[in-house]
Design an enzyme around this catalytic site. Structure first.
Site, PDB file in Angstrom:
ATOM      1  N   LYS A 127      24.349  18.635  52.894  1.00  0.00           N
ATOM      2  CA  LYS A 127      23.216  19.022  53.747  1.00  0.00           C
ATOM      3  C   LYS A 127      23.471  18.687  55.208  1.00  0.00           C
ATOM      4  O   LYS A 127      23.008  19.406  56.088  1.00  0.00           O
ATOM      5  CB  LYS A 127      21.915  18.376  53.251  1.00  0.00           C
ATOM      6  CG  LYS A 127      21.455  18.999  51.954  1.00  0.00           C
ATOM      7  CD  LYS A 127      19.970  18.914  51.742  1.00  0.00           C
ATOM      8  CE  LYS A 127      19.547  19.765  50.564  1.00  0.00           C
ATOM      9  NZ  LYS A 127      18.271  19.382  49.976  1.00  0.00           N
ATOM     10  N   LYS A 207      25.998  27.210  43.365  1.00  0.00           N
ATOM     11  CA  LYS A 207      24.818  27.101  42.497  1.00  0.00           C
ATOM     12  C   LYS A 207      23.665  27.843  43.158  1.00  0.00           C
ATOM     13  O   LYS A 207      23.622  27.952  44.401  1.00  0.00           O
ATOM     14  CB  LYS A 207      24.473  25.640  42.228  1.00  0.00           C
ATOM     15  CG  LYS A 207      23.966  24.923  43.435  1.00  0.00           C
ATOM     16  CD  LYS A 207      23.095  23.737  43.087  1.00  0.00           C
ATOM     17  CE  LYS A 207      22.433  23.334  44.382  1.00  0.00           C
ATOM     18  NZ  LYS A 207      21.358  22.501  44.427  1.00  0.00           N
ATOM     19  N   LYS A 210      17.855  28.251  47.128  1.00  0.00           N
ATOM     20  CA  LYS A 210      17.062  29.017  48.082  1.00  0.00           C
ATOM     21  C   LYS A 210      17.752  29.046  49.451  1.00  0.00           C
ATOM     22  O   LYS A 210      17.867  30.078  50.094  1.00  0.00           O
ATOM     23  CB  LYS A 210      15.677  28.345  48.163  1.00  0.00           C
ATOM     24  CG  LYS A 210      14.745  28.928  49.158  1.00  0.00           C
ATOM     25  CD  LYS A 210      14.042  30.146  48.609  1.00  0.00           C
ATOM     26  CE  LYS A 210      13.230  30.781  49.715  1.00  0.00           C
ATOM     27  NZ  LYS A 210      12.846  32.125  49.469  1.00  0.00           N
TER      28      LYS A 210
HETATM   29  P1  TYM Z   1      15.046  20.686  43.879  1.00  0.00           P
HETATM   30  O1  TYM Z   1      13.687  20.964  44.396  1.00  0.00           O
HETATM   31  O2  TYM Z   1      16.220  21.143  44.688  1.00  0.00           O
HETATM   32  O3  TYM Z   1      15.199  21.324  42.442  1.00  0.00           O
HETATM   33  C1  TYM Z   1      14.272  21.059  41.408  1.00  0.00           C
HETATM   34  C2  TYM Z   1      15.008  20.970  40.085  1.00  0.00           C
HETATM   35  O4  TYM Z   1      15.735  22.191  39.836  1.00  0.00           O
HETATM   36  C3  TYM Z   1      17.083  21.884  39.535  1.00  0.00           C
HETATM   37  N1  TYM Z   1      17.941  22.965  40.051  1.00  0.00           N
HETATM   38  C4  TYM Z   1      18.868  23.602  39.334  1.00  0.00           C
HETATM   39  N2  TYM Z   1      19.255  23.471  38.060  1.00  0.00           N
HETATM   40  C5  TYM Z   1      20.246  24.294  37.617  1.00  0.00           C
HETATM   41  N3  TYM Z   1      20.840  25.233  38.391  1.00  0.00           N
HETATM   42  C6  TYM Z   1      20.477  25.393  39.691  1.00  0.00           C
HETATM   43  N4  TYM Z   1      21.053  26.324  40.422  1.00  0.00           N
HETATM   44  C7  TYM Z   1      19.459  24.560  40.214  1.00  0.00           C
HETATM   45  N5  TYM Z   1      18.836  24.441  41.430  1.00  0.00           N
HETATM   46  C8  TYM Z   1      17.917  23.468  41.320  1.00  0.00           C
HETATM   47  C9  TYM Z   1      17.363  20.566  40.267  1.00  0.00           C
HETATM   48  O5  TYM Z   1      18.462  19.884  39.707  1.00  0.00           O
HETATM   49  C10 TYM Z   1      16.054  19.842  40.079  1.00  0.00           C
HETATM   50  O6  TYM Z   1      16.018  19.182  38.831  1.00  0.00           O
HETATM   51  N6  TYM Z   1      15.713  15.867  44.961  1.00  0.00           N
HETATM   52  C11 TYM Z   1      15.136  16.792  44.017  1.00  0.00           C
HETATM   53  C12 TYM Z   1      13.634  16.634  43.841  1.00  0.00           C
HETATM   54  C13 TYM Z   1      13.191  15.266  43.496  1.00  0.00           C
HETATM   55  C14 TYM Z   1      13.296  14.629  42.230  1.00  0.00           C
HETATM   56  C15 TYM Z   1      12.685  13.368  42.390  1.00  0.00           C
HETATM   57  C16 TYM Z   1      13.850  15.020  41.015  1.00  0.00           C
HETATM   58  C17 TYM Z   1      12.561  14.403  44.336  1.00  0.00           C
HETATM   59  N7  TYM Z   1      12.244  13.244  43.659  1.00  0.00           N
HETATM   60  C18 TYM Z   1      12.636  12.453  41.330  1.00  0.00           C
HETATM   61  C19 TYM Z   1      13.798  14.109  39.968  1.00  0.00           C
HETATM   62  C20 TYM Z   1      13.186  12.854  40.123  1.00  0.00           C
HETATM   63  C21 TYM Z   1      15.392  18.192  44.489  1.00  0.00           C
HETATM   64  O7  TYM Z   1      15.635  18.437  45.645  1.00  0.00           O
HETATM   65  O8  TYM Z   1      15.216  19.151  43.529  1.00  0.00           O
END
Ligand code: TYM
Length: 344
Positions: A127, A207, A210
């Site tokens: 990032k 992967k 967005k």
């Molecule tokens: P975020 O918002 O990017 O994504 C949410 C969830 O979707 C999963 N994900 C994917 N899984 C498979 N293939 C993909 N292409 C893909 N893109 C996204 C992510 O692995 C995630 O599980 N930091 C985290 C949010 C967060 C969080 C937490 C998660 C904040 N606090 C505490 C677990 C526990 C995030 O940015 O996810």
């Protein structure tokens, strides 16, 4: 707290259930990666675990965003999560910034997190390359807030996609660091992955994400999905000539695994491709049909929730209240062992 069969310190609630926590950023429309990598997995925990799911708005502000749009994104995230199966009667769904203890515990964890551990985080490295003009401290300490999100509820199980595993491992280390220094308060949380742990984007290289512009939205209209799918990259040999393709090298085929449950459908594609009996466009149409089967019930349910915003906001405020009940207790417990609150 007790150790589980793998030896991790685990918390069971008063009903003998393990707590699950996971979060999703309200950064634009949720995509198929979020659905298959995370939300569909979350749904499988609803019956046997105490489930807490969070729309993590404080995480989403670590990159530039339009404050005017944020309320709508938060609402859309709630709608998409519920439409995808998060039944509000069987879980707690809330918005992170409505429970201030998340940021309070994050500060506490800042003081037990080694700087070196944070600087090794892959997502931070990515990032800070991607958003070079805005490498803020929040982007750096983001995993500490994530650890606070999980441990504030003593959640031991964290269903996530593969990209989040490193953050969950760090959260476990933070729990250990805190417990070693002050006493046993936090469980050693573990990541739970699905088979669809890394859904690739339409570019076939990264992967689905967005911010990389390679995503298909959960609530995106079918024509718009088709406009993205039609030109999407397939196996190069297949695109250039009329040669048989190699399905294992084709992003479209590998995606099929996620949308086709019966093996015979997969076999149909495999044969069509390897024997050059079916063109890439035909294959993509079949994929579109199957995506539609997955997404159209979600779209319908989402419309129902969109038409009833009061219900959605009600779910979120009830969720925040329930979450606060736990968060206040756990923060107090942590502050007591740290000597910040006098033990009576
Ligand atoms: P975020 O918002 O990017 O994504 C949410 C969830 O979707 C999963 N994900 C994917 N899984 C498979 N293939 C993909 N292409 C893909 N893109 C996204 C992510 O692995 C995630 O599980 N930091 C985290 C949010 C967060 C969080 C937490 C998660 C904040 N606090 C505490 C677990 C526990 C995030 O940015 O996810």
């Amino acid at each position: 707290m007790k150790r589980d069969d793998k030896g991790y310190l685990t918390y069971w609630n008063d009903e003998g259930k393990i707590r699950v926590f996971s979060g999703i950023q309200p950064s634009g429309e949720l995509h198929i990666g979020n659905l298959l990598g995370a939300i569909s997995n979350w749904v499988t925990f609803l019956d046997d675990y105490e489930c807490i799911f969070c729309i993590v708005d404080h995480h989403a502000t670590t990159i530039e965003y339009d404050p005017q749009k944020m309320p709508q994104w938060i609402f859309n995230a709630a709608v998409a999560n519920m439409a995808a199966g998060l039944d509000p009667d069987r879980c707690t769904l809330f918005v992170q910034s409505e429970v201030p203890e998340h940021t309070e515990l994050a500060w506490i964890f800042n003081t037990v997190t080694p700087y070196g551990d944070l600087s090794r985080m892959t997502q931070f490295k990515q990032k800070s390359e991607q958003y070079r003009h805005n490498v803020n401290v929040g982007l750096f300490t983001y995993p500490v807030l994530q650890a606070a999100d999980i441990l504030l509820y003593k959640a031991s199980a964290v269903p996530v996609g593969e990209d989040q595993v490193q953050h969950i491992e760090l959260a476990r280390e933070i729990a250990r660091g805190f417990n070693n220094r002050f006493g046993e308060v936090f469980p050693e949380c573990q990541a739970h992955l699905t088979q669809a742990k890394r859904i690739m984007g339409l570019d076939g290289k990264n992967k689905m994400s967005k911010s990389l512009g390679n995503a298909i939205g959960i609530l995106e209209p079918l024509e718009s999905i088709w406009n993205k799918l039609r030109p999407a990259k397939t196996d190069e040999r297949r695109q250039r000539k009329k040669d048989p393709g190699n399905p294992e090298e084709c992003n479209i085929y590998t995606s099929y695994h996620c949308y086709f449950s019966p093996e015979k459908d997969l076999e149909w594609v495999r044969k069509g491709c390897t024997q050059a009996a079916m063109g890439c466009l035909e294959c993509k149409k079949k994929l579109l049909d199957n995506m539609d089967k997955l997404l159209s019930p979600i779209r319908k349910k989402a419309q129902k929730y969109k038409d009833d915003p009061e219900f959605v906001y009600d779910v979120l405020s009830t969720g925040a209240e329930k979450a606060r009940g736990i968060a206040e207790q756990v923060t107090e417990e942590a502050k007591k062992v740290m000597g910040l609150i006098r033990s009576s």
